[in-house]
Design an enzyme around this catalytic site. Structure first.
Site, PDB file in Angstrom:
ATOM      1  N   GLU A 156      -9.342 -10.131  -7.957  1.00  0.00           N
ATOM      2  CA  GLU A 156      -8.331  -9.095  -7.726  1.00  0.00           C
ATOM      3  C   GLU A 156      -7.132  -9.267  -8.661  1.00  0.00           C
ATOM      4  O   GLU A 156      -6.562  -8.270  -9.129  1.00  0.00           O
ATOM      5  CB  GLU A 156      -7.915  -9.099  -6.250  1.00  0.00           C
ATOM      6  CG  GLU A 156      -9.057  -8.590  -5.362  1.00  0.00           C
ATOM      7  CD  GLU A 156      -8.822  -8.732  -3.865  1.00  0.00           C
ATOM      8  OE1 GLU A 156      -9.703  -8.307  -3.105  1.00  0.00           O
ATOM      9  OE2 GLU A 156      -7.765  -9.262  -3.452  1.00  0.00           O
ATOM     10  N   ARG A 209      -2.292 -14.337   4.170  1.00  0.00           N
ATOM     11  CA  ARG A 209      -2.984 -13.674   5.288  1.00  0.00           C
ATOM     12  C   ARG A 209      -2.191 -13.859   6.590  1.00  0.00           C
ATOM     13  O   ARG A 209      -2.162 -12.968   7.433  1.00  0.00           O
ATOM     14  CB  ARG A 209      -4.410 -14.222   5.453  1.00  0.00           C
ATOM     15  CG  ARG A 209      -5.332 -14.020   4.253  1.00  0.00           C
ATOM     16  CD  ARG A 209      -5.744 -12.595   4.014  1.00  0.00           C
ATOM     17  NE  ARG A 209      -6.343 -11.966   5.154  1.00  0.00           N
ATOM     18  CZ  ARG A 209      -6.992 -10.781   5.116  1.00  0.00           C
ATOM     19  NH1 ARG A 209      -7.129 -10.127   3.951  1.00  0.00           N
ATOM     20  NH2 ARG A 209      -7.490 -10.244   6.195  1.00  0.00           N
ATOM     21  N   ASN A 251      -2.122   0.180   6.955  1.00  0.00           N
ATOM     22  CA  ASN A 251      -1.597  -1.108   7.410  1.00  0.00           C
ATOM     23  C   ASN A 251      -0.759  -1.840   6.367  1.00  0.00           C
ATOM     24  O   ASN A 251      -0.637  -3.063   6.385  1.00  0.00           O
ATOM     25  CB  ASN A 251      -2.744  -1.973   7.951  1.00  0.00           C
ATOM     26  CG  ASN A 251      -3.803  -2.238   6.901  1.00  0.00           C
ATOM     27  OD1 ASN A 251      -3.638  -1.882   5.739  1.00  0.00           O
ATOM     28  ND2 ASN A 251      -4.885  -2.866   7.304  1.00  0.00           N
ATOM     29  N   LYS A 286       0.825  -1.210   0.000  1.00  0.00           N
ATOM     30  CA  LYS A 286       0.000   0.000   0.000  1.00  0.00           C
ATOM     31  C   LYS A 286       0.865   1.268   0.000  1.00  0.00           C
ATOM     32  O   LYS A 286       2.071   1.209   0.257  1.00  0.00           O
ATOM     33  CB  LYS A 286      -0.937  -0.042   1.222  1.00  0.00           C
ATOM     34  CG  LYS A 286      -1.993  -1.164   1.134  1.00  0.00           C
ATOM     35  CD  LYS A 286      -2.948  -1.101   2.322  1.00  0.00           C
ATOM     36  CE  LYS A 286      -4.032  -2.160   2.211  1.00  0.00           C
ATOM     37  NZ  LYS A 286      -4.986  -2.079   3.362  1.00  0.00           N
ATOM     38  N   HIS A 300      -2.081  -5.443   1.384  1.00  0.00           N
ATOM     39  CA  HIS A 300      -3.364  -6.081   1.084  1.00  0.00           C
ATOM     40  C   HIS A 300      -3.094  -7.516   0.653  1.00  0.00           C
ATOM     41  O   HIS A 300      -2.113  -7.795  -0.025  1.00  0.00           O
ATOM     42  CB  HIS A 300      -4.085  -5.348  -0.066  1.00  0.00           C
ATOM     43  CG  HIS A 300      -5.287  -6.104  -0.544  1.00  0.00           C
ATOM     44  ND1 HIS A 300      -6.523  -5.978   0.051  1.00  0.00           N
ATOM     45  CD2 HIS A 300      -5.426  -7.042  -1.519  1.00  0.00           C
ATOM     46  CE1 HIS A 300      -7.376  -6.795  -0.553  1.00  0.00           C
ATOM     47  NE2 HIS A 300      -6.733  -7.456  -1.516  1.00  0.00           N
ATOM     48  N   TYR A 304     -12.280  -1.655  -3.650  1.00  0.00           N
ATOM     49  CA  TYR A 304     -12.798  -1.847  -2.292  1.00  0.00           C
ATOM     50  C   TYR A 304     -14.329  -1.726  -2.235  1.00  0.00           C
ATOM     51  O   TYR A 304     -14.886  -1.422  -1.173  1.00  0.00           O
ATOM     52  CB  TYR A 304     -12.139  -0.854  -1.338  1.00  0.00           C
ATOM     53  CG  TYR A 304     -10.763  -1.289  -0.870  1.00  0.00           C
ATOM     54  CD1 TYR A 304     -10.593  -2.446  -0.106  1.00  0.00           C
ATOM     55  CD2 TYR A 304      -9.627  -0.549  -1.178  1.00  0.00           C
ATOM     56  CE1 TYR A 304      -9.340  -2.842   0.332  1.00  0.00           C
ATOM     57  CE2 TYR A 304      -8.357  -0.948  -0.738  1.00  0.00           C
ATOM     58  CZ  TYR A 304      -8.232  -2.096   0.027  1.00  0.00           C
ATOM     59  OH  TYR A 304      -6.985  -2.489   0.470  1.00  0.00           O
ATOM     60  N   ARG A 329       2.358  -6.579   9.157  1.00  0.00           N
ATOM     61  CA  ARG A 329       1.651  -5.479   9.820  1.00  0.00           C
ATOM     62  C   ARG A 329       2.207  -5.195  11.212  1.00  0.00           C
ATOM     63  O   ARG A 329       2.265  -4.050  11.638  1.00  0.00           O
ATOM     64  CB  ARG A 329       0.152  -5.778   9.832  1.00  0.00           C
ATOM     65  CG  ARG A 329      -0.457  -5.540   8.447  1.00  0.00           C
ATOM     66  CD  ARG A 329      -1.837  -6.101   8.307  1.00  0.00           C
ATOM     67  NE  ARG A 329      -2.533  -5.589   7.135  1.00  0.00           N
ATOM     68  CZ  ARG A 329      -3.681  -6.082   6.692  1.00  0.00           C
ATOM     69  NH1 ARG A 329      -4.257  -7.098   7.304  1.00  0.00           N
ATOM     70  NH2 ARG A 329      -4.259  -5.562   5.612  1.00  0.00           N
ATOM     71  N   THR A 356      -5.659  -7.246  10.473  1.00  0.00           N
ATOM     72  CA  THR A 356      -5.955  -5.937   9.885  1.00  0.00           C
ATOM     73  C   THR A 356      -5.487  -4.803  10.797  1.00  0.00           C
ATOM     74  O   THR A 356      -4.871  -3.834  10.340  1.00  0.00           O
ATOM     75  CB  THR A 356      -7.480  -5.807   9.642  1.00  0.00           C
ATOM     76  OG1 THR A 356      -7.922  -6.950   8.905  1.00  0.00           O
ATOM     77  CG2 THR A 356      -7.809  -4.537   8.887  1.00  0.00           C
ATOM     78  N   PHE A 374     -15.448   3.744   7.183  1.00  0.00           N
ATOM     79  CA  PHE A 374     -14.055   4.054   6.846  1.00  0.00           C
ATOM     80  C   PHE A 374     -13.809   4.147   5.345  1.00  0.00           C
ATOM     81  O   PHE A 374     -12.692   4.408   4.913  1.00  0.00           O
ATOM     82  CB  PHE A 374     -13.105   3.022   7.480  1.00  0.00           C
ATOM     83  CG  PHE A 374     -13.337   1.589   7.049  1.00  0.00           C
ATOM     84  CD1 PHE A 374     -12.865   1.113   5.836  1.00  0.00           C
ATOM     85  CD2 PHE A 374     -14.026   0.713   7.880  1.00  0.00           C
ATOM     86  CE1 PHE A 374     -13.071  -0.199   5.440  1.00  0.00           C
ATOM     87  CE2 PHE A 374     -14.236  -0.615   7.496  1.00  0.00           C
ATOM     88  CZ  PHE A 374     -13.753  -1.063   6.268  1.00  0.00           C
TER      89      PHE A 374
END
Ligand code: UDP
Ligand code: MG
Length: 139
Positions: free
Chosen positions: A128, A87, A114, A11, A117, A51, A104, A93, A59
């Site tokens: 995606e 993950r 964070n 990100k 993704h 998203y 993270r 998250t 948010f």
């Protein structure tokens, strides 16, 4: 487990902070093969579409603003059990809840900014990957 493909993104916060190389090294150390990788920047419409599942959440507008603030790195990753495995490498998250040694935990500032993704299921991984890569990129 079977060999799977998943989608990941470094990100804007992590790219700007110069953490992309360390994050990619964590992926490689965790056994992921990088099938395709590109630096790009999301438009507002692209961030909203990517998203879209979160569009009713409080948010959402902040997330779109964050995701468009600077360049990102998108990648296709392959490994045994890649979707759940990524993950795990990412961590929760909210970095406050992330396990030691996760991306993270190491790098993320807060639940919004964070760093990374990762797709959460086979269907989202497929969608995606298609969002950012052509068939020919993934051969
Ligand atoms: N997010 C946020 N506030 C929240 C929850 C999520 O800003 O309370 C942002 C955060 O950047 C997160 C993204 O929205 O990574 C997508 O949320 P999701 O629940 O899908 O988390 P992820 O799959 O990225 O762990
Ligand atoms: Mg998610």
């Amino acid at each position: 487990m079977s060999v799977e493909r998943t989608f990941s993104m470094v990100k804007p916060d992590a790219v700007a902070a110069g953490q992309a190389g360390a994050i990619l090294a964590m992926m490689e150390k965790a056994g992921f093969k990088i099938l395709a990788l590109r630096m790009t920047r999301l438009t507002e419409a692209q961030a909203q579409a990517f998203y879209a599942v979160h569009r009713e959440r409080p948010f959402f507008s902040g997330l779109v603003k964050f995701m468009t603030e600077g360049p990102i790195i998108v990648m296709a990753l392959e490994r045994d059990g890649a979707i759940a495995g990524l993950r795990e490498v990412m961590g929760s998250t909210n970095p406050a809840n992330a396990a030691e040694g996760t991306v993270r935990k190491r790098f993320a500032a807060n639940i919004e900014r964070n760093c990374i993704h990762g797709s959460d299921a086979p269907e989202t991984a497929e969608a995606e990957l298609r969002f950012f890569f052509n068939t020919a990129d993934l051969l």
